[in-house]
Design a protein around this motif. Structure first.
Motif, PDB file in Angstrom:
ATOM      1  N   UNK A 127       0.991  -1.141  -0.096  1.00 37.80           N
ATOM      2  CA  UNK A 127      -0.011   0.061  -0.164  1.00 37.80           C
ATOM      3  C   UNK A 127       0.962   1.189   0.181  1.00 37.80           C
ATOM      4  N   UNK A 128       1.943   1.131   0.965  1.00 31.56           N
ATOM      5  CA  UNK A 128       2.870   2.417   0.727  1.00 31.56           C
ATOM      6  C   UNK A 128       3.619   2.428  -0.644  1.00 31.56           C
ATOM      7  N   UNK A 129       3.869   1.555  -1.136  1.00 34.64           N
ATOM      8  CA  UNK A 129       4.589   1.676  -2.522  1.00 34.64           C
ATOM      9  C   UNK A 129       3.541   2.196  -3.358  1.00 34.64           C
ATOM     10  N   UNK A 130       2.371   1.722  -3.454  1.00 34.11           N
ATOM     11  CA  UNK A 130       1.493   2.418  -4.496  1.00 34.11           C
ATOM     12  C   UNK A 130       1.065   3.931  -4.044  1.00 34.11           C
ATOM     13  N   UNK A 131       1.098   4.134  -2.953  1.00 33.31           N
ATOM     14  CA  UNK A 131       0.756   5.778  -2.683  1.00 33.31           C
ATOM     15  C   UNK A 131       1.953   6.494  -2.839  1.00 33.31           C
ATOM     16  N   UNK A 132       3.061   6.053  -2.590  1.00 31.74           N
ATOM     17  CA  UNK A 132       4.432   6.795  -2.794  1.00 31.74           C
ATOM     18  C   UNK A 132       4.418   6.889  -4.159  1.00 31.74           C
ATOM     19  N   UNK A 133       4.461   6.068  -5.098  1.00 28.14           N
ATOM     20  CA  UNK A 133       4.392   6.069  -6.620  1.00 28.14           C
ATOM     21  C   UNK A 133       3.582   7.273  -7.022  1.00 28.14           C
ATOM     22  N   UNK A 134       2.425   7.271  -6.472  1.00 24.84           N
ATOM     23  CA  UNK A 134       1.328   8.041  -6.989  1.00 24.84           C
ATOM     24  C   UNK A 134       1.694   9.552  -6.665  1.00 24.84           C
ATOM     25  N   UNK A 135       1.888   9.799  -5.601  1.00 25.83           N
ATOM     26  CA  UNK A 135       2.083  11.043  -4.849  1.00 25.83           C
ATOM     27  C   UNK A 135       3.734  11.511  -5.711  1.00 25.83           C
ATOM     28  N   UNK A 136       4.400  10.881  -5.709  1.00 23.18           N
ATOM     29  CA  UNK A 136       5.765  10.923  -6.206  1.00 23.18           C
ATOM     30  C   UNK A 136       6.116  11.285  -7.744  1.00 23.18           C
ATOM     31  N   UNK A 137       5.402  10.585  -8.678  1.00 22.27           N
ATOM     32  CA  UNK A 137       5.376  10.567  -9.932  1.00 22.27           C
ATOM     33  C   UNK A 137       4.291  11.512 -10.579  1.00 22.27           C
ATOM     34  N   UNK A 138       3.154  11.360 -10.018  1.00 28.02           N
ATOM     35  CA  UNK A 138       2.022  12.297 -10.457  1.00 28.02           C
ATOM     36  C   UNK A 138       1.316  11.326 -11.483  1.00 28.02           C
ATOM     37  N   UNK A 139       1.509   9.987 -11.517  1.00 24.61           N
ATOM     38  CA  UNK A 139       0.998   9.141 -12.563  1.00 24.61           C
ATOM     39  C   UNK A 139      -0.390   8.667 -11.867  1.00 24.61           C
ATOM     40  N   UNK A 140      -1.488   8.716 -12.664  1.00 25.45           N
ATOM     41  CA  UNK A 140      -2.953   8.395 -12.217  1.00 25.45           C
ATOM     42  C   UNK A 140      -2.632   7.001 -11.352  1.00 25.45           C
TER      43      UNK A 140
END
Length: 352
Positions: A127-140
């Motif tokens: 869950x952390x990896x999913x959230x971190x990638x979303x907020x870090x990269x801006x990818x939907x």
């Protein structure tokens, strides 16, 4: 010198009462779960009439159990959607957590509670990896979690075959700690002649906690604000990144819980299961009133949406119909919920 006595306030007139009643009705109709509740009542009455076995206590217990297995993850998914994000990996994440715990406990001959705790760490990390990638990269989040979905699905199948030589894990019912873990995650209680699963109790607890967070805490205000407008929320000091990552981890937590239920209810885990369940979680939240655009919804609504699925799933079977009709019903329900949500959003924008 005489005192002037103020005249008593006049009693409310009939128009005043009507205005108050109208205002109350408007507030009730504005609740996200009202439409889902009306739909649940109609579906219950329908199957109560057309499927006589549906009326029994045993059938009701089964409906509640099936609903809880969808409803527990749907609670966290609803919070995530209110926060403006999606998670398409939640279904396979349930199985990933169960596989991790089962193989760790069996292959290393450890107490199953050690595996349960490590599986929780694993699920929260996903869950952390999913959230971190979303907020870090801006990818939907749709794309990020779709990638996670395929990775977890591949790991579920590939690692299970490598470690066990099969597509399912070994039976862990003889491992130390299994009996106590089963009481927590998969026990059964007999009430009024009906056998109720403990998941029903946990489902109610999760709904109450999520509702309290949304309506009574600052974090709940942040979730609504972030889903409504992340940029505006950031401008007024809301920790947008932490909120989003926390919501993805909440989905990971409920995925872990359902994974533990699957493991201790059936003793083994099939590595190919879980695919497609993520759509049921999302649809339950949408049917329960969560807007696809974020910023609106409720945990109670998501629970009612899951209950609608549970009643339909069992009602179709008990009525003697082809169970494939359930998928048709899901499609109709999703389309109807999207149209209703679109209407609600337009009404909300027009009233501003």
């Amino acid at each position: 010198m005489s005192k002037t006595v103020a005249a008593p306030a006049p009693a409310p007139t009939a128009p005043d009462e009507r205005v108050k009643q109208k205002s109350l009705i408007q507030r009730l109709m504005g609740r996200p779960e009202v439409g889902a509740l009306a739909g649940a009542i109609l579906i219950f009455v329908f199957f109560y009439i057309v499927a006589p076995p549906f009326r029994g206590a045993g059938a009701l217990a089964t409906v509640l159990y099936v609903s809880s297995t969808w409803g527990i993850p749907a609670v966290a998914v609803a919070l995530l959607m209110i926060g403006g994000e999606f998670d398409l990996s939640a279904g396979v994440a349930v199985i990933s957590s169960a596989l991790f715990a089962a193989m760790f406990a069996f292959q290393l001959s450890t107490n199953v509670w050690v595996a349960v705790v490590l599986a929780l760490v694993f699920s929260l990390a996903v869950g952390f990896a999913n959230g971190w990638l979303v907020v870090r990269t801006g990818i939907p989040s749709f794309l990020v979690t779709l990638g996670t979905f395929f990775m977890l699905r591949g790991l579920n199948l590939g690692m299970t075959k490598v470690i066990t030589g099969n597509v399912a894990t070994d039976d862990v019912s003889n491992m130390d700690g299994f009996a106590s873990a089963r009481k927590v995650f998969a026990s059964t209680v007999t009430v009024g002649g009906a056998e109720l699963k403990v998941t029903l109790l946990w489902w109610l607890v999760f709904v109450l906690v999520a509702t309290w967070i949304l309506l009574r805490t600052r974090v709940g205000n942040w979730i609504f604000a972030v889903g409504g407008s992340a940029d505006s929320s950031r401008a007024v000091g809301v920790p947008v990144k932490k909120v989003k990552i926390g919501l993805f981890m909440a989905v990971g937590f409920t995925a872990w819980f359902m994974g533990m239920h699957n493991l201790f209810a059936f003793n083994t885990v099939q590595s190919g299961n879980g695919v497609g369940n993520e759509f049921y979680y999302i649809i339950a939240a949408v049917v329960g009133g969560c807007l696809l655009t974020g910023g609106y919804g409720s945990a109670v609504g998501a629970a009612i949406g899951a209950l609608i699925f549970g009643m339909s799933n069992q009602g179709i079977t008990l009525a003697g119909w082809n169970p494939d009709w359930f998928y048709f019903f899901v499609g109709v329900l999703l389309l109807g919920a999207i149209l209703l949500n679109t209407y609600i959003r337009r009404r909300a924008e027009a009233s501003r």
